[in-house]
Each structure stands twice: as structure tokens, then as C-alpha cells.
Design a protein around this motif. Structure first.
Motif, mmCIF file in Angstrom:
data_model
loop_
_atom_site.group_PDB
_atom_site.id
_atom_site.type_symbol
_atom_site.label_atom_id
_atom_site.label_comp_id
_atom_site.label_asym_id
_atom_site.label_seq_id
_atom_site.Cartn_x
_atom_site.Cartn_y
_atom_site.Cartn_z
ATOM 1 N N THR A 172 -3.353 4.354 4.446
ATOM 2 C CA THR A 172 -2.980 2.965 4.720
ATOM 3 C C THR A 172 -3.505 2.525 6.079
ATOM 4 O O THR A 172 -3.975 1.388 6.239
ATOM 5 C CB THR A 172 -1.454 2.805 4.656
ATOM 6 N N LEU B 225 0.815 -1.209 0.000
ATOM 7 C CA LEU B 225 0.000 0.000 0.000
ATOM 8 C C LEU B 225 0.854 1.267 0.000
ATOM 9 O O LEU B 225 0.553 2.235 -0.707
ATOM 10 C CB LEU B 225 -0.946 -0.011 1.205
ATOM 11 N N ARG B 226 1.939 1.264 0.766
ATOM 12 C CA ARG B 226 2.767 2.472 0.883
ATOM 13 C C ARG B 226 3.802 2.568 -0.241
ATOM 14 O O ARG B 226 3.887 3.585 -0.918
ATOM 15 C CB ARG B 226 3.481 2.483 2.243
#
Length: 325
Positions: A166, A155-156
Motif C-alpha cells: 500500500t 487497499l488495506r
């Protein structure tokens, strides 16, 4: 699957909301594939995500986040649940010690990481999917992480969600997300995951692949050895066997052509966001029988990795006929 869902009116009952969900289907599939390492499981989770989103559409609050963030939260919860019951997937090189190239082939009772056909990914260059983060080597490296670490890293670092987004997706605090991300990055370094060099241009890659296919069809082991790197890696799930090195590669291919014959028919394909590959069909009577699907990693110095798969579920995902007359 999409057609079936449309026929049932599950996610298309209200066109506006249905379209908002549908536009994220491909990138959600790529995300779930990275999380789960399985084409079939990723498809199931994406379908489940769409169904959950449709049923919960009245509870969606745009003040809390975008539709995209909301969908990723639903998909992440489904992935985390799936991983609790099914566990992660791996490739032999990340699971057991290197073997002798001429050692007997040993099947492993394990859920193996699968390649994903590019036909299911659309055009990665036109979306936020990201080609390099889909490569088999990276997907394999992710299997060394816990489920939440994997989610935080993807996600990051891959999808570029903010720390707060997130945290919303993972139902965690920003501090917890940052901690998981740091541990994930450190864990990848600790495992000594093999880092592949940068890929050559499409034209250069094409030259390497064409030469390799020609050498394979001619069963020319010396030519194959000239096209691979000195530290080339070959693995063959569901077999536990894997090895590195040009010399070992040559020994193994000599054995393959001695045992399986020298008459092969090859059909090209692509996987994992543009990795070249081919289906190898072995001569059987008057025709050819599907033997393996081989996915290549190509560098400027040659082919550095060959991941060889022999799994009916993978063959089906790639739409490969079992035989060619």
C-alpha cells in the motif's frame, strides 16, 4: 472502450504485456469506482491507467513489485488527480439534514454518488472485487474520507494489500499508511454512518423483491409498508430530500401515486455487486416513459433502504431505454 482500444492497438500491441494489463481491468474499474463514486469517471481513469502502463512498460521493474501493484499505483495517482479537480461525491443522507416526506422536492447542485451496473463488474464472486465493499452504503461512507484515507482503507481493508504494498501504491511510508488507515477507520465511526444489517440469502432476498415489485405495480402503499423496515431510509438524488421511517415512506408513496399515477411498468436490474433494483416506467400516452432507477437494500427484516436516481447519465450506464411502447 475495450474494442476501441484494441482497434487502435493501444494496449494489445504486444500480446503478452497487453494480456497482463487486461486481466486486471475489471478489478481496477471496481477500485476506481470506489475511489471516485462515478461510473463514467472510473471508466476514464481505467482507460488512462492502461494507456499510461503501456507507454511506461519499458520502465516496469518486476523487482519492485508485481504488475498488479504497479497498475494500482498508476490508477491511484490518476484517481488522486481526478479528486483534486472534481472532489468527492455523496448521497443526500450524508450531506444535509433529514426532510419532511411531503416537503417540496429541492434539487441540489452537487456531484452525486452513482450506482454501478453489475454488467460492468463481471462476477464479483470470481474475482477480488468483493461484493459487500461495493454496496451503495459503503461507497457513500467512503465519501466522508479524504482521498488518501480512502485509498488506504480500500487497499488495506478491502483489497488486502500489505502495508508495504500500500505504501508503494500510495507513494508513502508504511507509517504514513498505517496512520491514514487508523484515521479512516475512526472517521467512519465518527460520522455515524448507518450500518446495514447482514443480507439474507439470495432466495429470501428474491421473495422480498418480488413482493415489493408487485406492490409497486399495484400502487398498493399498505403492501409496500409491510415490506420495509421500521427505520427504512429513502433518498432521491439529485433531490436533496431524504427521510426515514415506515410512516414517512407511506406518506411519500401515497403522494407519488397521486401525482404520477398508478400505472407503472418495472424492469429489474442489479447494481453494486448484486444489489437488486428496478427501472420504473411511468404511463405516458400509449406507452411508458422512464422515470427513475431504484436500488434496494434488503435485510432479513425487509427492505431497509431505497436509493432512487433520476439522472440521464446513470440511465445510459445501465442501458435503460427512455421509453417502452
Amino acid at each position: 472502450m475495450v474494442a476501441a482500444a484494441k482497434g487502435r492497438g493501444v494496449i494489445f500491441g504486444e500480446e503478452g504485456f497487453g494480456r497482463q494489463i487486461e486481466q486486471f481491468r475489471t478489478e481496477l474499474f471496481a477500485y476506481c469506482y470506489r475511489m471516485l463514486g462515478s461510473v463514467h469517471d472510473a471508466e476514464d481513469v481505467v482507460q488512462e491507467t492502461c494507456l499510461r502502463a503501456w507507454r511506461a512498460r519499458e520502465s516496469y521493474d518486476e523487482k519492485r513489485g508485481s504488475v498488479r501493484t504497479w497498475l494500482y499505483r498508476i490508477a491511484t495517482n490518476a484517481c488522486l488527480t481526478a479528486l483534486k479537480s472534481r472532489g468527492g461525491r455523496a448521497l443526500p443522507s450524508g450531506l444535509v439534514a433529514e426532510s419532511d416526506p411531503l416537503a417540496p422536492l429541492v434539487p441540489g447542485e452537487h456531484a452525486w454518488l452513482q450506482p454501478v451496473p453489475d454488467s460492468l463488474l463481471g462476477d464479483p464472486a470470481a474475482t477480488v472485487i468483493g461484493r459487500s465493499s461495493l454496496r451503495l452504503a459503503f461507497a457513500s461512507a467512503l465519501q466522508h474520507l479524504s482521498a488518501r484515507q480512502r485509498g488506504a482503507l480500500i487497499l488495506r481493508d478491502v483489497l488486502s494489500f500489505s502495508a508495504s504494498e500500500t505504501a508503494e501504491i500510495l507513494d508513502a511510508t508504511v507509517a504514513s499508511v498505517n496512520s491514514s488507515l487508523q484515521r479512516a477507520r475512526a472517521r467512519l465511526k465518527e460520522t455515524g454512518v448507518r450500518q446495514e444489517p447482514a443480507e439474507p440469502s439470495a432466495a429470501e432476498q428474491r421473495v422480498w423483491v418480488e413482493r415489493y415489485l408487485k406492490a409497486f405495480e399495484l400502487a398498493d402503499v399498505e403492501a409496500l409498508k409491510r415490506l420495509i423496515t421500521e427505520d427504512v431510509l429513502m433518498e432521491m438524488p439529485p433531490m436533496l430530500n431524504w427521510f426515514t421511517g415506515r410512516g414517512n415512506y407511506g406518506l411519500f408513496m401515497d403522494w407519488v401515486f397521486d401525482v404520477a399515477g398508478k400505472d407503472w411498468l418495472l424492469r429489474e436490474t442489479t447494481a453494486n455487486g448484486g444489489q437488486p433494483g428496478f427501472a420504473a416506467y411511468q404511463r405516458a400516452g400509449d406507452g411508458y416513459r422512464l422515470h427513475t432507477l431504484q436500488i434496494l437494500t434488503v435485510t432479513a427484516e425487509g427492505i431497509s433502504r431505497n436509493s432512487v436516481f433520476q439522472d440521464p447519465e446513470i440511465f445510459e450506464a445501465f442501458g435503460l431505454p427512455s421509453a417502452i411502447s
